[in-house]
Motif scaffolding. Structure first.
Motif, PDB file in Angstrom:
ATOM      1  N   GLY A 191     -62.045  93.675 -56.523  1.00 61.14           N
ATOM      2  CA  GLY A 191     -60.688  93.504 -55.922  1.00 61.14           C
ATOM      3  C   GLY A 191     -59.613  92.721 -56.950  1.00 61.14           C
ATOM      4  O   GLY A 191     -58.723  92.379 -56.483  1.00 61.14           O
ATOM      5  N   ALA A 192     -59.974  92.550 -58.164  1.00 57.39           N
ATOM      6  CA  ALA A 192     -59.169  91.870 -59.245  1.00 57.39           C
ATOM      7  C   ALA A 192     -58.034  93.013 -59.648  1.00 57.39           C
ATOM      8  O   ALA A 192     -58.363  93.904 -60.039  1.00 57.39           O
ATOM      9  N   PRO A 193     -56.666  92.709 -59.329  1.00 55.97           N
ATOM     10  CA  PRO A 193     -55.745  93.503 -59.717  1.00 55.97           C
ATOM     11  C   PRO A 193     -55.452  93.478 -61.250  1.00 55.97           C
ATOM     12  O   PRO A 193     -55.701  92.373 -62.007  1.00 55.97           O
ATOM     13  N   GLY A 194     -54.995  94.560 -61.787  1.00 58.48           N
ATOM     14  CA  GLY A 194     -54.815  94.645 -63.027  1.00 58.48           C
ATOM     15  C   GLY A 194     -55.708  94.666 -63.968  1.00 58.48           C
ATOM     16  O   GLY A 194     -55.791  94.966 -65.265  1.00 58.48           O
ATOM     17  N   GLY A 195     -57.095  94.891 -63.428  1.00 59.38           N
ATOM     18  CA  GLY A 195     -58.271  95.067 -64.117  1.00 59.38           C
ATOM     19  C   GLY A 195     -58.524  96.560 -64.501  1.00 59.38           C
ATOM     20  O   GLY A 195     -57.954  97.405 -64.195  1.00 59.38           O
ATOM     21  N   PRO A 196     -59.558  96.791 -65.260  1.00 58.31           N
ATOM     22  CA  PRO A 196     -59.655  98.088 -65.622  1.00 58.31           C
ATOM     23  C   PRO A 196     -60.192  99.192 -64.533  1.00 58.31           C
ATOM     24  O   PRO A 196     -60.731  98.553 -63.546  1.00 58.31           O
ATOM     25  N   ILE A 197     -60.072 100.189 -64.253  1.00 60.27           N
ATOM     26  CA  ILE A 197     -60.519 101.200 -63.619  1.00 60.27           C
ATOM     27  C   ILE A 197     -61.944 101.209 -63.501  1.00 60.27           C
ATOM     28  O   ILE A 197     -62.774 101.224 -62.493  1.00 60.27           O
ATOM     29  N   ASP A 198     -62.326 101.638 -64.633  1.00 58.03           N
ATOM     30  CA  ASP A 198     -63.894 101.811 -64.874  1.00 58.03           C
ATOM     31  C   ASP A 198     -64.452 100.495 -65.265  1.00 58.03           C
ATOM     32  O   ASP A 198     -64.111  99.782 -66.372  1.00 58.03           O
ATOM     33  N   ARG A 199     -65.384  99.793 -64.568  1.00 60.51           N
ATOM     34  CA  ARG A 199     -65.752  98.732 -64.796  1.00 60.51           C
ATOM     35  C   ARG A 199     -67.325  98.677 -65.378  1.00 60.51           C
ATOM     36  O   ARG A 199     -67.672  97.785 -65.508  1.00 60.51           O
ATOM     37  N   SER A 200     -67.529  99.747 -65.910  1.00 63.25           N
ATOM     38  CA  SER A 200     -68.597  99.890 -66.547  1.00 63.25           C
ATOM     39  C   SER A 200     -68.945  99.263 -67.885  1.00 63.25           C
ATOM     40  O   SER A 200     -69.849  98.902 -68.603  1.00 63.25           O
ATOM     41  N   ILE A 201     -67.878  98.988 -68.404  1.00 58.49           N
ATOM     42  CA  ILE A 201     -67.596  98.290 -69.884  1.00 58.49           C
ATOM     43  C   ILE A 201     -67.428  96.658 -69.584  1.00 58.49           C
ATOM     44  O   ILE A 201     -68.111  95.802 -70.183  1.00 58.49           O
ATOM     45  N   LEU A 202     -66.337  96.326 -69.277  1.00 56.22           N
ATOM     46  CA  LEU A 202     -65.802  94.875 -69.103  1.00 56.22           C
ATOM     47  C   LEU A 202     -66.466  94.562 -67.812  1.00 56.22           C
ATOM     48  O   LEU A 202     -65.685  94.237 -66.851  1.00 56.22           O
ATOM     49  N   ARG A 203     -67.631  94.426 -67.588  1.00 58.13           N
ATOM     50  CA  ARG A 203     -68.232  93.892 -66.335  1.00 58.13           C
ATOM     51  C   ARG A 203     -67.839  92.289 -66.158  1.00 58.13           C
ATOM     52  O   ARG A 203     -67.943  92.101 -64.680  1.00 58.13           O
ATOM     53  N   SER A 204     -67.694  91.463 -66.715  1.00 59.33           N
ATOM     54  CA  SER A 204     -67.325  90.232 -66.569  1.00 59.33           C
ATOM     55  C   SER A 204     -65.812  89.845 -66.551  1.00 59.33           C
ATOM     56  O   SER A 204     -65.378  88.675 -66.589  1.00 59.33           O
ATOM     57  N   PHE A 205     -64.909  90.856 -66.281  1.00 63.74           N
ATOM     58  CA  PHE A 205     -63.390  90.780 -66.553  1.00 63.74           C
ATOM     59  C   PHE A 205     -62.982  89.721 -65.288  1.00 63.74           C
ATOM     60  O   PHE A 205     -61.885  89.127 -65.524  1.00 63.74           O
ATOM     61  N   HIS A 206     -63.635  89.859 -64.316  1.00 65.08           N
ATOM     62  CA  HIS A 206     -62.996  88.586 -63.284  1.00 65.08           C
ATOM     63  C   HIS A 206     -63.089  87.279 -63.690  1.00 65.08           C
ATOM     64  O   HIS A 206     -62.403  86.423 -62.705  1.00 65.08           O
ATOM     65  N   LYS A 207     -63.867  87.137 -64.663  1.00 67.68           N
ATOM     66  CA  LYS A 207     -63.779  85.765 -65.035  1.00 67.68           C
ATOM     67  C   LYS A 207     -62.942  85.295 -66.298  1.00 67.68           C
ATOM     68  O   LYS A 207     -62.853  84.394 -66.745  1.00 67.68           O
ATOM     69  N   HIS A 208     -62.273  86.613 -66.628  1.00 66.25           N
ATOM     70  CA  HIS A 208     -61.459  86.421 -67.679  1.00 66.25           C
ATOM     71  C   HIS A 208     -60.263  85.814 -67.698  1.00 66.25           C
ATOM     72  O   HIS A 208     -59.629  85.890 -66.605  1.00 66.25           O
ATOM     73  N   VAL A 209     -59.608  85.080 -68.695  1.00 68.51           N
ATOM     74  CA  VAL A 209     -58.173  84.523 -68.546  1.00 68.51           C
ATOM     75  C   VAL A 209     -57.297  85.308 -68.360  1.00 68.51           C
ATOM     76  O   VAL A 209     -56.131  85.056 -67.577  1.00 68.51           O
ATOM     77  N   ALA A 210     -57.345  86.564 -68.783  1.00 68.09           N
ATOM     78  CA  ALA A 210     -56.357  87.799 -68.505  1.00 68.09           C
ATOM     79  C   ALA A 210     -56.129  88.111 -67.032  1.00 68.09           C
ATOM     80  O   ALA A 210     -54.924  88.458 -66.591  1.00 68.09           O
ATOM     81  N   ALA A 211     -57.430  88.237 -66.412  1.00 70.10           N
ATOM     82  CA  ALA A 211     -57.359  88.535 -64.876  1.00 70.10           C
ATOM     83  C   ALA A 211     -56.547  87.338 -64.159  1.00 70.10           C
ATOM     84  O   ALA A 211     -55.711  87.762 -63.194  1.00 70.10           O
ATOM     85  N   LYS A 212     -56.838  86.036 -64.684  1.00 70.11           N
ATOM     86  CA  LYS A 212     -56.006  84.903 -63.783  1.00 70.11           C
ATOM     87  C   LYS A 212     -54.602  85.104 -64.236  1.00 70.11           C
ATOM     88  O   LYS A 212     -53.780  84.610 -63.301  1.00 70.11           O
ATOM     89  N   ILE A 213     -54.247  85.306 -65.372  1.00 73.91           N
ATOM     90  CA  ILE A 213     -52.881  85.364 -65.692  1.00 73.91           C
ATOM     91  C   ILE A 213     -52.166  86.719 -65.034  1.00 73.91           C
ATOM     92  O   ILE A 213     -50.962  86.390 -64.597  1.00 73.91           O
TER      93      ILE A 213
END
Length: 636
Positions: free
Chosen positions: A57-79
């Protein structure tokens, strides 16, 4: 109290779907039940873990989550969700190195440092580091790929960058420790290798509250030793100086005041110090510091920031750098730049990076440096880098453009093994020549040096797996409610697209040298003018150009290596040779001069009414006719 359901939840609360492990346990308890287990293909959501559900449910994240699996914890997701983070606090010890210099009275220590391969670190460290610039690049670092995700593709710090910027060895033995050092072991190491007493060692580690010593303590106890001291004291001072040096540079931690005693083990035999791959260990340590700083709650960045800052200066010279005109190529490239703090805010730097074009990147900055330091073969090594308990993957196949090759879609990044498997990692590293990218994996070289080409399908793939824009559109400077509420990650204004295409064409023509004919330059300028004016007629045609070079048929864009307006990707080339530059014909309104015959008569236009002499007896048409005839007669 509301009644509970079979799953243990109240009827008012929404029922949670059972996870895959709960479903398997339920099936195991009723093995005699003849009802078969439901097909997992029909319920793929049961096999997802809870972290993946949150990430979905993280908006702005990658469409294909097979590479950046931990993006929901990334500072860019919070920004992207509207939560901002202040610029990171930087750990930079460039000024502390000036407090312990080796002069002529300490020549014996200096000679040992020279043989260690770490002597360039004493002079190339930057005393100033820019917080907004380094923080903005840290927000683009992705731990899974160990690369910076820029708007046009991935970039990273390679072993070639380390060798060119710092001039320290990148080949040799891997820096590895069997296990983390305890405080008691650290005290024993200080007594054995630095000649301190048990009381002094215990007091220092207790003050640091860890198996570490303060940098100030090292300077106070060993900086006064000269060549007149005993051999043992000189040996102790040499080890202390090297420990102080790597603590201020390669392995600067976030304590900002101390260095781990475990590195002292590397200086036990001073004759073997130069046999370690210091550059590879430095890169692994910096990778880990960048990975840690991508978490939103982290407020500090460690590692050797001179390497990171100089890398930014080298690859983005038009945006951030200030060159030193007295630099010579025999020195480390870190000395080529004058570090400074940019006046921009963190948000301003984010937006500048979001708008960054591929033509603004210097993909091969060390061309003039190759005569002094050629490209090391180990830069093509694909595997793991290790520094003690830190193990990080190294993927040169993801940044082929930094080596002058056309970027292809890379394979999936591999997960590094555990640090306790040091024997396998060391054996893998010792045979690094067996793990370099083959010629087939490297692919083809770019048609033009520094063009940053990629295969046509690369940008479409990259747009699915990456988070290319950090600053949300609604939070950008100058954003109004009348503007679009959202922009695609690859959006670029029409003017930016035209400017990129025109600059590409001009760069290709200029790189051809002065031997080209005037018609080539004229045609390139004419087409660049048409692109910038918005009358790009060649973009609508995709027909195959005529092979005759003297023909004036309209060329196809496939013959000119333009970037595509949507993805800025070069079209595929038919061979390894660079595509021919076909000059478009002149516009129809500009007639070419006649080959032979007398020149046409000169027709002088009538002057303005205010300049024409008064002729009251004739009308305006007659006066103009008389004036033209008079001019002709006078010339005859």
């Amino acid at each position: 109290m509301p009644p509970r359901t079979r799953g243990g939840y109240t009827s008012d609360a929404p029922r949670r779907r059972p996870t895959g492990s709960e479903r398997r346990r339920r099936v195991h308890l009723r093995e005699v039940d003849p009802v078969p287990d439901p097909d997992p293909v029909e319920h793929p959501q049961h096999d997802r873990d809870e972290t993946e559900e949150v990430f979905e449910g993280a908006p702005g994240g990658p469409i294909d989550r097979s590479i950046l699996r931990s993006f929901h914890k990334h500072v860019a997701a919070k920004i992207w969700l509207g939560e901002d983070r202040a610029p990171l606090k930087l750990v930079n010890h460039g000024a502390k190195l000036q407090l312990w210099e080796l002069d002529m009275e300490r020549s014996r220590i200096y000679e040992t440092v020279q043989r260690s391969g770490l002597a360039p670190l004493t002079s190339c460290s930057h005393r100033v580091a820019s917080r907004p610039m380094l923080s903005a690049f840290c927000e683009r670092w992705q731990p899974e790929t160990t690369t910076f995700h820029m708007p046009f593709g991935e970039m990273t710090i390679t072993l070639d960058d380390v060798a060119s910027i710092l001039h320290i060895p990148v080949t040799g033995s891997m820096i590895s420790f069997p296990q983390p050092l305890r405080v008691d072991d650290a005290n024993a190491l200080l007594v054995e290798l630095l000649g301190t007493t048990d009381v002094e060692a215990s007091r220092e580690t207790e003050q640091c509250r860890s198996p570490s010593v303060r940098l100030l303590w090292l300077r106070d106890h060993f900086s006064t030793i000269t060549d007149a001291s005993s051999d043992d004291d000189i040996m102790f001072a040499t080890r202390a100086f090297l420990l102080h040096l790597v603590g201020c540079t390669l392995f600067a931690d976030k304590s900002a005041t101390s260095v781990a005693v475990v590195y002292l083990e590397l200086f036990r035999d001073l004759s073997m110090v130069g046999s370690y791959a210091w550059g590879a260990a430095c890169l692994a340590y910096l990778y880990r510091q960048l990975t840690t700083a991508t978490r939103f709650e982290v407020r500090q960045l460690g590692g050797y920031l001179t390497l990171l800052q100089a890398w930014i200066y080298e690859h983005f010279p038009e945006m951030f750098s200030s060159p030193d005109m007295s630099y010579t190529e025999s020195r480390p490239r870190a000395l080529r730049w004058r570090p400074h703090v940019i006046p921009d805010s963190l948000q301003s730097v984010r937006e500048r990076l979001d708008r960054l074009q591929i033509l603004e990147v210097c993909w091969e900055p060390y061309v003039d440096h190759r005569a002094e330091h050629p490209l090391p073969d180990i830069a093509w090594y694909s595997g793991c880098l290790k520094c003690g308990q830190v193990v990080e993957p190294y993927h040169p196949e993801r940044v082929l453009r930094q080596f002058g090759y056309i970027q292809t879609i890379p394979p999936r990044p591999f997960t590094p093994p555990r640090p306790d498997r040091s024997i396998l990692l060391e054996q893998y590293w010792e045979r690094w020549t067996d793990h370099v990218l083959t010629d087939q994996s490297r692919g083809r070289r770019c048609h033009y040096s520094g063009s940053g080409e990629s295969v046509p399908e690369y940008m479409a793939w990259y747009d699915r797996i990456s988070h290319r824009i950090v600053q949300p559109p609604q939070l950008r400077s100058g954003f109004t409610t009348d503007a679009r509420s959202s922009l695609p990650s690859h959006a670029a204004s029409t003017s930016d697209t035209r400017a990129a295409r025109a600059l590409t064409l001009l760069r290709l023509v200029i790189s051809g040298g002065r031997e080209q004919s005037v018609d080539v330059f004229w045609g390139a300028l004419n087409e660049a003018h048409g692109i910038l004016a918005g009358s790009d007629e060649t973009s609508a045609s995709h027909s195959t150009p005529s092979p005759a070079p003297a023909s004036h048929s309209t060329p196809s864009p496939a013959t000119l290596p333009f970037f595509s307006p949507a993805t800025f990707v070069y079209p595929p080339a038919a061979s390894d040779d660079p595509p021919p530059l076909i000059v478009p014909p002149p516009p129809a309104s500009v007639a070419p001069p006649a080959a032979s015959g007398p020149p046409p008569p000169l027709i002088v236009p009538p002057p303005p009414a205010s300049v024409a002499p008064p002729a009251p007896a004739l009308d305006s048409t007659a006066s103009t006719t008389v004036y033209v005839r008079a001019k002709r007669k006078k010339k005859t």
